[in-house]
Design a protein around this motif. Structure first.
Motif, PDB file in Angstrom:
ATOM      1  N   GLU A 257      14.498 102.199 142.554  1.00 50.79           N
ATOM      2  CA  GLU A 257      13.213 101.484 142.539  1.00 50.79           C
ATOM      3  C   GLU A 257      12.174 102.196 141.666  1.00 50.79           C
ATOM      4  O   GLU A 257      11.387 101.555 140.946  1.00 50.79           O
ATOM      5  CB  GLU A 257      12.695 101.349 143.982  1.00 50.79           C
ATOM      6  CG  GLU A 257      11.377 100.592 144.111  1.00 50.79           C
ATOM      7  CD  GLU A 257      11.516  99.106 143.822  1.00 50.79           C
ATOM      8  OE1 GLU A 257      10.595  98.571 143.164  1.00 50.79           O
ATOM      9  OE2 GLU A 257      12.524  98.495 144.230  1.00 50.79           O
ATOM     10  N   ASN A 258      12.142 103.512 141.729  1.00 44.85           N
ATOM     11  CA  ASN A 258      11.118 104.253 140.982  1.00 44.85           C
ATOM     12  C   ASN A 258      11.369 104.266 139.463  1.00 44.85           C
ATOM     13  O   ASN A 258      10.536 104.759 138.698  1.00 44.85           O
ATOM     14  CB  ASN A 258      10.997 105.690 141.510  1.00 44.85           C
ATOM     15  CG  ASN A 258      12.277 106.480 141.315  1.00 44.85           C
ATOM     16  OD1 ASN A 258      13.288 105.931 140.909  1.00 44.85           O
ATOM     17  ND2 ASN A 258      12.215 107.760 141.617  1.00 44.85           N
ATOM     18  N   GLN A 259      12.514 103.736 139.028  1.00 44.50           N
ATOM     19  CA  GLN A 259      12.810 103.672 137.589  1.00 44.50           C
ATOM     20  C   GLN A 259      12.649 102.248 137.041  1.00 44.50           C
ATOM     21  O   GLN A 259      12.934 102.000 135.870  1.00 44.50           O
ATOM     22  CB  GLN A 259      14.249 104.157 137.326  1.00 44.50           C
ATOM     23  CG  GLN A 259      14.456 105.640 137.621  1.00 44.50           C
ATOM     24  CD  GLN A 259      15.910 106.046 137.471  1.00 44.50           C
ATOM     25  OE1 GLN A 259      16.825 105.347 137.917  1.00 44.50           O
ATOM     26  NE2 GLN A 259      16.132 107.199 136.845  1.00 44.50           N
ATOM     27  N   LYS A 260      12.159 101.343 137.875  1.00 39.96           N
ATOM     28  CA  LYS A 260      12.081  99.929 137.503  1.00 39.96           C
ATOM     29  C   LYS A 260      11.206  99.694 136.274  1.00 39.96           C
ATOM     30  O   LYS A 260      11.638  99.045 135.310  1.00 39.96           O
ATOM     31  CB  LYS A 260      11.551  99.120 138.689  1.00 39.96           C
ATOM     32  CG  LYS A 260      11.437  97.624 138.400  1.00 39.96           C
ATOM     33  CD  LYS A 260      10.978  96.867 139.647  1.00 39.96           C
ATOM     34  CE  LYS A 260      10.854  95.377 139.346  1.00 39.96           C
ATOM     35  NZ  LYS A 260      10.480  94.597 140.560  1.00 39.96           N
ATOM     36  N   ASP A 261       9.997 100.208 136.270  1.00 38.36           N
ATOM     37  CA  ASP A 261       9.082  99.967 135.156  1.00 38.36           C
ATOM     38  C   ASP A 261       9.595 100.581 133.849  1.00 38.36           C
ATOM     39  O   ASP A 261       9.492  99.963 132.779  1.00 38.36           O
ATOM     40  CB  ASP A 261       7.696 100.521 135.485  1.00 38.36           C
ATOM     41  CG  ASP A 261       6.997  99.724 136.588  1.00 38.36           C
ATOM     42  OD1 ASP A 261       7.390  98.554 136.807  1.00 38.36           O
ATOM     43  OD2 ASP A 261       6.075 100.276 137.235  1.00 38.36           O
TER      44      ASP A 261
END
Length: 338
Positions: A257-261
């Motif tokens: 999730e924290n690598q989505k952007d």
């Protein structure tokens, strides 16, 4: 000397027993010489004028250790030879030939075997269809387009058997073959990467009147350097919605999730690069057409590609069900398969 001495000596010689005469060797009966039976005359089938043409065309992209297996069968390419005869598809044409191989599972002597089938591609063209070689594989990061001579390849005249006693410089050859001067014995002195390049070679053909399939493609290969492992996927900007695409990767635990952007920004940049490359390719092709002479345009439009498979014989595998019109990613499909 005293009298009587000579007489006595003579008498002794007379009294001496006569030596037996040597026995004559029994005469051997003469053998009657029988006439040798006349042997039947041997007949050797005359070699056909273009019999070795298919072997002369270098099988591009074939692994070096597979070359011997290509010639384990007595393949018959009489269909290729007939094409150059009067009434044939290649009669009177200037033709450029290259070989390739297609490993296929085919029946032979009651069992299925993977056989390296030789194929010959004939390009009817007034000028060489290419002077470059494409090198590409799934293992390579990027495709290379290099001059043929860098890979020790070139188009050379093919001399038919009946003309091999003539002076080469006086021959006006209409048949040219792709030849490779790289010696197999010298391969052990080359770096592995250099040797592998030969296995990934494809004759490169630039057709300005045909839009490349990659110019039309809307797919982008993605290799996102995520942690703990990279994300491998393909994004299609014509069909995929980036937000949904990214959420699906997170759901499948391919992406955190924290690598989505960061992933979305990475994909957008790759899409921009792909669109730019497609646009530049189209512009370059259109410019080439504008600057092309009328004669060259006509030559490109009339250029034809023929793909020849071996003719079926009793001592070769049955390949009737594996023939395909596709040549390679640069040449596309042949006009005819023979």
């Amino acid at each position: 000397m005293r009298k009587g001495t000579k007489r006595k000596a003579t008498r002794k010689e007379q009294d001496k027993p006569a030596e037996p005469k040597p026995k004559e060797a029994p005469s051997r009966a003469k053998r009657t010489k029988l006439p040798k039976p006349e042997s039947e005359p041997e007949y050797f089938e005359d070699k056909r004028n273009l019999e070795d043409l298919w072997k002369a065309a270098f099988p591009v992209g074939t692994e070096w250790d597979q070359l011997d297996s290509v010639y384990q069968f007595n393949w018959n390419f009489s269909n290729l030879e007939d094409a150059f005869e009067e009434g044939g598809k290649l009669y009177g044409e200037k033709v450029y030939l290259f070989g390739c191989t297609e490993p296929q599972l085919v029946p032979f002597k009651g069992e299925n075997k993977v056989i390296c089938i030789p194929v010959v591609v004939a390009v009817a063209s007034p000028f060489p269809p290419s002077d470059k070689i494409g090198i590409n594989s799934v293992q390579r990061e990027a495709e290379e387009i290099v001059p043929m001579k860098q890979m020790k390849m070139d188009w050379v005249p093919y001399i038919p058997l009946e003309k091999r006693d003539s002076r080469v410089d006086k021959l006006k050859s209409q048949i040219f073959i792709l030849s490779c001067t790289q010696r197999r014995a010298a391969l052990k002195h080359l770096k592995i990467d250099r040797v592998k390049k030969y296995e990934y070679c494809l004759p490169y053909f630039y057709q300005p009147f045909k839009e490349d399939e990659f110019e039309q493609s809307t797919e982008v290969p993605i290799i996102f350097p995520a942690d703990p492992k990279p994300v491998f996927c393909e994004f299609d900007w014509g069909f995929d919605e980036l937000e949904e695409f990214t959420d699906k990767l997170i759901e499948d635990e391919e992406l955190s999730e924290n690598q989505k952007d960061a992933f979305k920004d990475f994909v957008r940049e790759k899409v921009r690069e792909a669109k730019k490359a497609n646009r530049e390719a189209r512009e370059a092709r259109n410019k080439a057409i504008e600057e092309m002479s009328k004669e060259t345009k006509e030559a490109f439009e009339k250029m034809k590609f023929y793909k020849f498979y071996p003719v079926q014989t009793p001592d070769t595998p049955d390949i009737s069900n594996v023939k395909a019109p596709f040549i390679n990613r640069y040449y596309g499909k042949a006009h005819e398969v023979l």
